[in-house]
Design an enzyme around this catalytic site. Structure first.
Site, mmCIF file in Angstrom:
data_model
loop_
_atom_site.group_PDB
_atom_site.id
_atom_site.type_symbol
_atom_site.label_atom_id
_atom_site.label_comp_id
_atom_site.label_asym_id
_atom_site.label_seq_id
_atom_site.Cartn_x
_atom_site.Cartn_y
_atom_site.Cartn_z
ATOM 1 N N TYR A 87 5.331 34.656 -143.481
ATOM 2 C CA TYR A 87 6.178 35.834 -143.678
ATOM 3 C C TYR A 87 5.787 36.539 -144.963
ATOM 4 C CZ TYR A 87 8.921 32.402 -146.427
ATOM 5 O OH TYR A 87 9.319 31.422 -147.302
ATOM 6 N N PRO A 88 5.924 37.861 -144.957
ATOM 7 C CA PRO A 88 5.660 38.622 -146.180
ATOM 8 C C PRO A 88 6.948 38.804 -146.977
ATOM 9 C CG PRO A 88 5.873 40.131 -144.345
ATOM 10 C CD PRO A 88 6.135 38.754 -143.786
ATOM 11 N N GLN A 116 1.961 25.046 -149.088
ATOM 12 C CA GLN A 116 2.150 26.495 -149.160
ATOM 13 C C GLN A 116 0.890 27.145 -149.719
ATOM 14 O OE1 GLN A 116 4.323 28.309 -152.255
ATOM 15 N NE2 GLN A 116 3.359 27.036 -153.802
ATOM 16 N N ARG A 139 -7.458 25.262 -155.355
ATOM 17 C CA ARG A 139 -6.276 25.985 -154.886
ATOM 18 C C ARG A 139 -6.561 27.461 -154.623
ATOM 19 N NH1 ARG A 139 -1.218 24.609 -158.366
ATOM 20 N NH2 ARG A 139 -0.383 26.022 -156.811
ATOM 21 N N HIS A 196 12.139 27.663 -159.244
ATOM 22 C CA HIS A 196 11.535 27.817 -157.914
ATOM 23 C C HIS A 196 10.602 26.642 -157.610
ATOM 24 C CE1 HIS A 196 9.363 29.764 -154.596
ATOM 25 N NE2 HIS A 196 8.277 29.331 -155.181
HETATM 26 O O1 76R Z 1 1.821 24.881 -158.874
HETATM 27 C C1 76R Z 1 2.529 25.771 -158.463
HETATM 28 O O2 76R Z 1 2.089 26.828 -157.994
HETATM 29 C C2 76R Z 1 3.984 25.462 -158.552
HETATM 30 C C3 76R Z 1 4.794 26.532 -158.951
HETATM 31 C C4 76R Z 1 4.885 27.641 -157.948
HETATM 32 C C5 76R Z 1 4.554 28.976 -158.171
HETATM 33 C C6 76R Z 1 3.958 29.614 -159.401
HETATM 34 C C7 76R Z 1 5.397 27.538 -156.610
HETATM 35 C C8 76R Z 1 5.805 26.352 -156.013
HETATM 36 N N1 76R Z 1 5.430 28.779 -156.055
HETATM 37 C C9 76R Z 1 4.912 29.680 -156.967
HETATM 38 C C10 76R Z 1 4.764 31.054 -156.804
HETATM 39 MN MN1 76R Z 1 6.303 29.285 -154.299
HETATM 40 N N2 76R Z 1 7.127 29.761 -152.529
HETATM 41 C C11 76R Z 1 7.491 31.026 -152.144
HETATM 42 C C12 76R Z 1 8.265 30.924 -150.968
HETATM 43 O O3 76R Z 1 11.267 31.844 -148.912
HETATM 44 C C13 76R Z 1 11.406 32.047 -150.136
HETATM 45 O O4 76R Z 1 12.534 31.998 -150.685
HETATM 46 C C14 76R Z 1 10.222 32.368 -150.978
HETATM 47 C C15 76R Z 1 8.919 32.095 -150.276
HETATM 48 C C16 76R Z 1 8.325 29.591 -150.616
HETATM 49 C C17 76R Z 1 9.018 28.980 -149.410
HETATM 50 C C18 76R Z 1 7.608 28.864 -151.620
HETATM 51 C C19 76R Z 1 7.446 27.492 -151.623
HETATM 52 N N3 76R Z 1 5.992 31.261 -154.699
HETATM 53 C C20 76R Z 1 5.294 31.766 -155.755
HETATM 54 C C21 76R Z 1 5.241 33.206 -155.642
HETATM 55 C C22 76R Z 1 4.567 34.175 -156.605
HETATM 56 C C23 76R Z 1 5.632 34.698 -157.511
HETATM 57 C C24 76R Z 1 5.158 35.572 -158.635
HETATM 58 O O5 76R Z 1 4.012 35.455 -159.073
HETATM 59 O O6 76R Z 1 5.995 36.382 -159.106
HETATM 60 C C25 76R Z 1 5.940 33.531 -154.495
HETATM 61 C C26 76R Z 1 6.144 34.905 -153.919
HETATM 62 C C27 76R Z 1 6.409 32.301 -153.931
HETATM 63 C C28 76R Z 1 7.184 32.220 -152.792
HETATM 64 N N4 76R Z 1 6.619 27.286 -153.941
HETATM 65 C C29 76R Z 1 6.236 26.226 -154.724
HETATM 66 C C30 76R Z 1 6.970 26.768 -152.701
HETATM 67 C C31 76R Z 1 6.807 25.331 -152.731
HETATM 68 C C32 76R Z 1 7.064 24.411 -151.535
HETATM 69 C C33 76R Z 1 6.343 25.006 -153.986
HETATM 70 C C34 76R Z 1 5.990 23.621 -154.503
HETATM 71 C C35 76R Z 1 4.545 23.421 -154.215
HETATM 72 C C36 76R Z 1 4.019 22.142 -154.715
HETATM 73 O O7 76R Z 1 4.363 21.766 -155.850
HETATM 74 O O8 76R Z 1 3.254 21.534 -153.983
#
Ligand code: 76R
Length: 264
Positions: free
Chosen positions: A160-161, A200, A146, A187
């Site tokens: 997008y940022p 993602q 990963r 989330h």
């Molecule tokens: O194994 C994992 O990584 C699952 C948990 C997970 C984390 C830690 C996860 C799952 N994300 C994580 C971290 Mn995410 N993610 C975004 C966006 O548009 C928005 O509202 C936000 C943009 C999307 C669409 C998205 C999708 N994620 C993060 C972080 C870091 C945060 C921090 O460290 O503070 C950001 C900024 C972020 C943003 N997230 C998932 C997804 C999806 C689809 C998953 C499920 C992935 C999977 O299980 O295959």
């Protein structure tokens, strides 16, 4: 899992009287990533003779053979996407081991083909895994996979940022680590509903670029981007604590990524 020493260091910090507002989260970093947005200088391109255009295309082909999808997975990879809408013509996405390698590939395109591909925007970040949810150590094979993902093969990309908000009562950085972990669980639950439909890659850009994270989504159906991002908006992490930058959506270009603009 906190690396050894972090807890101690944090406690020392607190007893020193200069407490951090709340405990940071540990992160692991993988590929350096550049999202490189280009626009073809169309008048200049049309103004070239057909021979000069063929020379330019040959140079792009050579650059891409060296830097594009044929590269070894070990060293990183690159892909090109046609951006839909006015913001750019092409987005190049580069994964590399080192910042220096990103610089090399970025300027490789400027050195060949008469600088016809003008850079309209770019975003620099690093693949990031945060330690909110249980994960293996850095040497766990799944974690390595990963941190250093292969380039996904889906047809569509959405980039997008974003920032986490720091505003009055909605300040992500003043929440305790436990509160943030709890929110990240919610989330992740929303995200997992899209398992198999979207991939993602989260990249961190604190200290590297103008936003805090880059979100790069890959899917075979672009409507999934809309559904997922809309649903995420209602999750507290996004509803209350996130701000977003511009969105870029594109579709994968074939190996000869300049073909849509070729005048032959
Ligand atoms: O194994 C994992 O990584 C699952 C948990 C997970 C984390 C830690 C996860 C799952 N994300 C994580 C971290 Mn995410 N993610 C975004 C966006 O548009 C928005 O509202 C936000 C943009 C999307 C669409 C998205 C999708 N994620 C993060 C972080 C870091 C945060 C921090 O460290 O503070 C950001 C900024 C972020 C943003 N997230 C998932 C997804 C999806 C689809 C998953 C499920 C992935 C999977 O299980 O295959």
């Amino acid at each position: 899992m906190a690396p050894p020493g972090r807890g101690d260091r944090h406690r020392k910090h607190v007893t020193g009287g200069e407490a951090l507002v709340s405990e940071p989260v540990d992160t692991l970093e993988g590929w350096y990533v550049l999202h490189d947005f280009r626009r073809l200088n169309w008048p200049a391109w049309q103004g070239l003779g057909s021979e000069a255009r063929a020379t330019a295309e040959a140079a792009w082909r050579q650059w891409w053979q060296q830097e594009g999808p044929q590269r070894s997975a070990e060293a990183g990879s690159s892909a090109a996407f046609a951006i839909v809408g006015h913001k750019a013509d092409v987005m190049f996405l580069h994964f590399r081991r080192r910042l220096d390698d990103l610089y090399e590939v970025e300027h490789g395109l400027d050195r060949v083909g008469r600088q016809l591909w003008e850079q309209v925007w770019s975003y620099l970040s690093v693949v990031e895994l945060s330690g909110y949810l249980a994960r293996g150590g850095a040497d766990h094979p799944e974690v390595q996979r990963r941190l250093f993902p292969a380039m996904p093969h889906h047809r569509y990309v959405c980039f997008y940022p974003m920032n986490k908000r720091r505003q009055g009562n909605d300040n992500w950085y003043r929440l305790s680590r436990e509160e943030r972990a709890q929110l990240m669980r919610g989330h992740g639950e929303v995200g997992r509903r899209y398992a198999g439909q979207v991939l993602q890659i989260i990249t961190g850009s604190q200290g590297l670029d103008d936003w805090e994270w880059g979100v790069t989504l890959f899917a075979d159906d672009p409507l999934v981007f809309k559904k997922l991002v809309y649903e995420m908006r209602f999750d507290e992490t996004s509803a209350r604590y996130a701000d977003f930058g511009p969105f870029w959506v594109g579709m994968r270009l074939d190996d000869e990524w300049w073909q849509p603009w070729s005048l032959r």
